[in-house]
Design an enzyme around this catalytic site. Structure first.
Site, mmCIF file in Angstrom:
data_model
loop_
_atom_site.group_PDB
_atom_site.id
_atom_site.type_symbol
_atom_site.label_atom_id
_atom_site.label_comp_id
_atom_site.label_asym_id
_atom_site.label_seq_id
_atom_site.Cartn_x
_atom_site.Cartn_y
_atom_site.Cartn_z
ATOM 1 N N GLU A 83 0.833 -1.103 0.109
ATOM 2 C CA GLU A 83 0.102 0.101 -0.032
ATOM 3 C C GLU A 83 0.958 1.242 0.015
ATOM 4 O OE1 GLU A 83 -2.204 0.835 3.928
ATOM 5 O OE2 GLU A 83 -1.772 -1.357 4.068
ATOM 6 N N CYS A 120 -3.686 -3.862 4.239
ATOM 7 C CA CYS A 120 -2.724 -4.857 4.838
ATOM 8 C C CYS A 120 -2.689 -6.183 4.380
ATOM 9 C CB CYS A 120 -2.465 -4.885 6.450
ATOM 10 S SG CYS A 120 -2.085 -2.804 7.219
ATOM 11 N N HIS A 244 -2.589 -9.968 12.081
ATOM 12 C CA HIS A 244 -1.873 -8.852 11.413
ATOM 13 C C HIS A 244 -1.600 -7.947 12.587
ATOM 14 C CE1 HIS A 244 -1.323 -5.123 9.468
ATOM 15 N NE2 HIS A 244 -2.654 -4.619 10.057
#
Length: 445
Positions: A83, A120, A244
């Site tokens: 990203e 993500c 994550h």
């Protein structure tokens, strides 16, 4: 069905270090514990002035291919998840392939290349794409190279500034993998949310409190969806849960909610009832607010029980070791967590072959994915080949003034040139601009 999974991994961390307790906290007028205990972070990795998402991704991929004795002809696709991309048309995978062609004989002209974007979670989505490509029989015996690479930088004085980080994880997706086999079952939690975004801007706009809420809600949905296809998940059948990890404090919140969900209607809930009572059931309340208050009270009590703490320390905490010292790597975060957990098991001398990991990926905007992975017999050799500890130990330790300089160096709005802090050696570096404004790269011996 063919066994498909992650055959090998390599990690490349940014070569600079910002110590949050010793350097960042005093400059911000904060107590060190705000970061070390509250966020669970001790340091962040930063890219030097000659590093970016291409160099970090290419260096990780180069390391992986050399160690596995691979040539370009062995790779049928290169997918980059990021990203932090700097072009809306040309994918980062083409730049990385061009870098690798400087050091390998042959080329990647017959490899499919692409770039994945969903905050993500895109790294996990790229693994899914590679898995499906192999299972469909389109790979012609070749493997896929998945690279998650990001510079997770925030505007100065943004609340997210203390969670910054930079690095790349390269993963080889193959048949009969040496590291982990991926489950066919997946669970998703997805909704149109605005918790984090980059609308034509370099530094993200973040609603931190909202982002935590969305993260937890989507993870819960994904777990429920996963159980609908894979069956009930018992917490003690799982050896590791890599999440994550934007910062370890977020994982602490997610872990207890997942545990609470998994013990519902089990012998564990019954045993804990003597200590903290049974879990609240929605049907027992006439008022939603009263029910939610009861759930929060139960969750807080659950988190303090010895049984939960022992489970967390064994199953979740090992996945956070690296993250505490590198910060958030966006698309690479959950894959750093997987490596961290397995490294801890290897260091402890544990034979994890056949063990199950439940992997929880998340991307703002928002989507979570949960799937299982089974540790394969060759896992320990692959994990012991990682050199991340050496990388972290050798990072250049920034002063606060130097941190301000390197932050400006990676601000696209700054037009000044900046001196590097370290000397590149045996790696790819950013080497200026081409005739059409493209970024150029070179391999430094």
């Amino acid at each position: 069905m063919t066994s498909v999974g992650i055959d090998a991994i390599a990690i490349h961390a940014g070569k600079l270090k910002l110590d949050l307790a010793e350097t960042f906290a005093p400059a911000m007028g904060d107590e060190p514990e705000k970061y070390t205990k509250g966020l669970g972070l001790h340091a962040s990795s930063f890219p030097d002035t000659y590093e970016d998402i291409v160099t970090m991704g290419a260096n990780a991929a180069h390391k992986l291919m050399e160690r596995k004795g691979l040539e370009p002809e062995d790779i049928g696709r290169i997918d980059v998840a990021t990203e932090s991309a700097f072009d809306h048309s040309k994918p980062v995978s083409t730049y990385i392939a061009g870098c690798l062609e400087q050091v390998f004989e042959g080329d990647f002209h017959h490899a499919n290349k692409g770039e994945r974007k969903f905050a993500c979670v895109a790294g996990t989505q790229s693994i899914d794409d590679a898995y499906n490509w192999i299972q469909a029989g389109r790979n012609r015996g070749r493997s896929a190279l998945v690279i998650a690479t990001d510079t997770a930088l925030y505007a100065r004085d943004d609340p997210g500034e203390s969670t910054q980080g930079a690095g790349a994880v390269a993963m080889l997706i193959s048949e009969d993998p040496s590291l982990v086999e991926l489950s066919t079952e997946q669970g998703y939690g997805s909704a149109d949310e605005t918790d984090f975004l980059k609308p034509q801007q370099q530094f993200p706009s973040v609603d931190g409190k909202r982002s935590v809420q969305v993260y937890l809600a989507r993870m819960r949905e994904a777990l429920v969806d996963y159980q609908s296809v894979a069956g009930e998940v018992h917490p003690y059948d799982i050896r590791l849960v890599p999440f994550h990890t934007p910062f370890p404090g977020m994982v602490r919140k997610a872990a207890v909610l997942g545990y609470r969900h998994m013990i519902r209607n089990t012998e564990i809930e019954d045993a804990l009832a003597e200590e903290i009572g049974p879990q609240p059931r929605e049907e027992a309340f006439d008022d939603d607010d009263e029910y939610l208050d009861a759930v929060r009270e139960y969750t807080d009590a659950l988190q303090e029980t010895d049984r939960y703490r022992e489970w967390y320390d064994r199953v979740v905490d090992p996945t956070l070791t690296i993250s505490r010292h590198v910060g958030n790597w966006y698309t690479g975060s959950v894959h750093v967590a997987r490596a961290s957990g397995l490294m801890e098991l290897a260091d402890a001398g544990e034979d994890a072959t056949g063990a199950t990991m439940l992997v929880g990926s998340y991307g703002s905007g928002a989507q979570a994915e949960i799937h299982a992975e089974t540790v394969q017999p060759g896992w320990k050799d692959e994990i012991e080949a990682l050199d991340i500890d050496e990388q972290l130990e050798s990072r250049y330790d920034l002063t606060f003034e130097e941190y301000e300089t390197v932050h400006d160096a990676h601000n696209h709005d700054e037009e000044r040139s900046f001196q590097e802090f370290t000397v590149p050696d045996g790696e790819f570096v950013f080497d200026g601009w081409g005739r059409m404004g493209e970024r150029k790269y070179d391999y430094v011996e």
